[in-house]
Design a protein around this motif. Structure first.
Motif, PDB file in Angstrom:
ATOM      1  N   HIS A 215       0.823  -1.203   0.000  1.00  0.00           N
ATOM      2  CA  HIS A 215       0.000   0.000   0.000  1.00  0.00           C
ATOM      3  C   HIS A 215       0.862   1.259   0.000  1.00  0.00           C
ATOM      4  O   HIS A 215       0.471   2.276  -0.588  1.00  0.00           O
ATOM      5  CB  HIS A 215      -1.002  -0.019   1.156  1.00  0.00           C
ATOM      6  CG  HIS A 215      -2.189  -0.864   0.839  1.00  0.00           C
ATOM      7  ND1 HIS A 215      -3.308  -0.366   0.218  1.00  0.00           N
ATOM      8  CD2 HIS A 215      -2.407  -2.191   1.006  1.00  0.00           C
ATOM      9  CE1 HIS A 215      -4.178  -1.357   0.027  1.00  0.00           C
ATOM     10  NE2 HIS A 215      -3.652  -2.463   0.493  1.00  0.00           N
ATOM     11  N   GLY A 216       2.038   1.199   0.621  1.00  0.00           N
ATOM     12  CA  GLY A 216       2.978   2.313   0.513  1.00  0.00           C
ATOM     13  C   GLY A 216       3.449   2.490  -0.920  1.00  0.00           C
ATOM     14  O   GLY A 216       3.532   3.610  -1.436  1.00  0.00           O
ATOM     15  N   LEU A 217       3.742   1.373  -1.584  1.00  0.00           N
ATOM     16  CA  LEU A 217       4.137   1.402  -2.996  1.00  0.00           C
ATOM     17  C   LEU A 217       2.995   1.955  -3.851  1.00  0.00           C
ATOM     18  O   LEU A 217       3.198   2.809  -4.715  1.00  0.00           O
ATOM     19  CB  LEU A 217       4.525  -0.002  -3.455  1.00  0.00           C
ATOM     20  CG  LEU A 217       4.839  -0.178  -4.934  1.00  0.00           C
ATOM     21  CD1 LEU A 217       6.078   0.621  -5.317  1.00  0.00           C
ATOM     22  CD2 LEU A 217       5.038  -1.657  -5.244  1.00  0.00           C
ATOM     23  N   LYS A 218       1.807   1.473  -3.592  1.00  0.00           N
ATOM     24  CA  LYS A 218       0.614   1.934  -4.320  1.00  0.00           C
ATOM     25  C   LYS A 218       0.458   3.448  -4.175  1.00  0.00           C
ATOM     26  O   LYS A 218       0.293   4.159  -5.168  1.00  0.00           O
ATOM     27  CB  LYS A 218      -0.615   1.201  -3.771  1.00  0.00           C
ATOM     28  CG  LYS A 218      -1.947   1.640  -4.331  1.00  0.00           C
ATOM     29  CD  LYS A 218      -3.052   0.815  -3.654  1.00  0.00           C
ATOM     30  CE  LYS A 218      -4.426   1.269  -4.059  1.00  0.00           C
ATOM     31  NZ  LYS A 218      -4.741   1.016  -5.455  1.00  0.00           N
ATOM     32  N   ASP A 219       0.537   3.943  -2.950  1.00  0.00           N
ATOM     33  CA  ASP A 219       0.390   5.384  -2.720  1.00  0.00           C
ATOM     34  C   ASP A 219       1.467   6.178  -3.456  1.00  0.00           C
ATOM     35  O   ASP A 219       1.179   7.204  -4.073  1.00  0.00           O
ATOM     36  CB  ASP A 219       0.461   5.704  -1.224  1.00  0.00           C
ATOM     37  CG  ASP A 219      -0.780   5.251  -0.459  1.00  0.00           C
ATOM     38  OD1 ASP A 219      -1.798   4.931  -1.108  1.00  0.00           O
ATOM     39  OD2 ASP A 219      -0.715   5.217   0.783  1.00  0.00           O
ATOM     40  N   ARG A 220       2.699   5.704  -3.394  1.00  0.00           N
ATOM     41  CA  ARG A 220       3.792   6.412  -4.041  1.00  0.00           C
ATOM     42  C   ARG A 220       3.633   6.419  -5.570  1.00  0.00           C
ATOM     43  O   ARG A 220       3.752   7.453  -6.206  1.00  0.00           O
ATOM     44  CB  ARG A 220       5.132   5.781  -3.653  1.00  0.00           C
ATOM     45  CG  ARG A 220       6.329   6.560  -4.146  1.00  0.00           C
ATOM     46  CD  ARG A 220       7.608   6.127  -3.486  1.00  0.00           C
ATOM     47  NE  ARG A 220       7.826   4.704  -3.427  1.00  0.00           N
ATOM     48  CZ  ARG A 220       8.270   3.960  -4.438  1.00  0.00           C
ATOM     49  NH1 ARG A 220       8.541   4.486  -5.594  1.00  0.00           N
ATOM     50  NH2 ARG A 220       8.456   2.661  -4.266  1.00  0.00           N
ATOM     51  N   LEU A 221       3.343   5.257  -6.150  1.00  0.00           N
ATOM     52  CA  LEU A 221       3.227   5.172  -7.611  1.00  0.00           C
ATOM     53  C   LEU A 221       1.979   5.873  -8.146  1.00  0.00           C
ATOM     54  O   LEU A 221       1.963   6.340  -9.282  1.00  0.00           O
ATOM     55  CB  LEU A 221       3.245   3.717  -8.060  1.00  0.00           C
ATOM     56  CG  LEU A 221       4.572   2.982  -7.852  1.00  0.00           C
ATOM     57  CD1 LEU A 221       4.445   1.532  -8.306  1.00  0.00           C
ATOM     58  CD2 LEU A 221       5.715   3.680  -8.551  1.00  0.00           C
ATOM     59  N   GLU A 222       0.953   5.939  -7.324  1.00  0.00           N
ATOM     60  CA  GLU A 222      -0.282   6.612  -7.743  1.00  0.00           C
ATOM     61  C   GLU A 222      -0.256   8.097  -7.401  1.00  0.00           C
ATOM     62  O   GLU A 222      -1.228   8.807  -7.645  1.00  0.00           O
ATOM     63  CB  GLU A 222      -1.488   5.925  -7.121  1.00  0.00           C
ATOM     64  CG  GLU A 222      -1.718   4.524  -7.644  1.00  0.00           C
ATOM     65  CD  GLU A 222      -2.898   3.827  -6.983  1.00  0.00           C
ATOM     66  OE1 GLU A 222      -3.532   4.387  -6.075  1.00  0.00           O
ATOM     67  OE2 GLU A 222      -3.185   2.674  -7.397  1.00  0.00           O
ATOM     68  N   GLY A 223       0.839   8.553  -6.793  1.00  0.00           N
ATOM     69  CA  GLY A 223       0.976   9.968  -6.468  1.00  0.00           C
ATOM     70  C   GLY A 223       0.171  10.425  -5.278  1.00  0.00           C
ATOM     71  O   GLY A 223      -0.134  11.604  -5.139  1.00  0.00           O
ATOM     72  N   LYS A 224      -0.146   9.503  -4.380  1.00  0.00           N
ATOM     73  CA  LYS A 224      -0.908   9.847  -3.191  1.00  0.00           C
ATOM     74  C   LYS A 224       0.024   9.870  -1.987  1.00  0.00           C
ATOM     75  O   LYS A 224       0.956   9.083  -1.903  1.00  0.00           O
ATOM     76  CB  LYS A 224      -2.022   8.832  -2.948  1.00  0.00           C
ATOM     77  CG  LYS A 224      -3.002   8.739  -4.094  1.00  0.00           C
ATOM     78  CD  LYS A 224      -3.964   7.614  -3.870  1.00  0.00           C
ATOM     79  CE  LYS A 224      -4.879   7.462  -5.067  1.00  0.00           C
ATOM     80  NZ  LYS A 224      -5.708   6.270  -4.986  1.00  0.00           N
TER      81      LYS A 224
END
Length: 116
Positions: A105-114
């Protein structure tokens, strides 16, 4: 006696190109922070589709991250198949799952710009 068997299945959608997700798996520092309780040895490098490792330590067996292209992003599948290692806590599967969910979820947030 409780079973020593560990089977973990998880999937998370990441709204980013599969290649960006795959690049993270090549970052040994990141992987060591996500999975400090196992030693990983690549068993099969699947390129953009992910990686399968042989693991030893608190979990003995195999672990995989499979990256499935989906629309404009990727479904990141995580599998662990094995047994609890001799010095592993009884709840190693729960700890592994929670550690993975925080990381993906940290990766998701970073890659999605959140950011939070």
């Amino acid at each position: 006696m409780r079973s020593r068997r560990i089977d973990i299945v998880d999937e998370t959608f990441v709204d980013a190109a599969p290649a960006l997700v795959r690049a993270q798996l090549d970052d040994d520092d990141w992987a060591d922070r996500v999975w400090p309780h196992v030693r990983r040895q690549v068993a099969r490098d699947r390129g953009l589709k992910g990686v399968r490792w042989k693991v030893t330590g608190q979990v003995d067996g195999e672990m995989e991250v499979w990256i499935e292209p989906w629309w404009n992003g990727a479904v990141v599948h995580h599998y662990v198949r094995g047994t609890r290692g001799p010095r592993a806590p009884r709840d190693v599967a729960v700890r592994h799952t929670l550690r993975w969910k925080r990381a993906v979820h940290g990766l998701k947030d970073r890659l999605e710009g959140k950011s939070m």
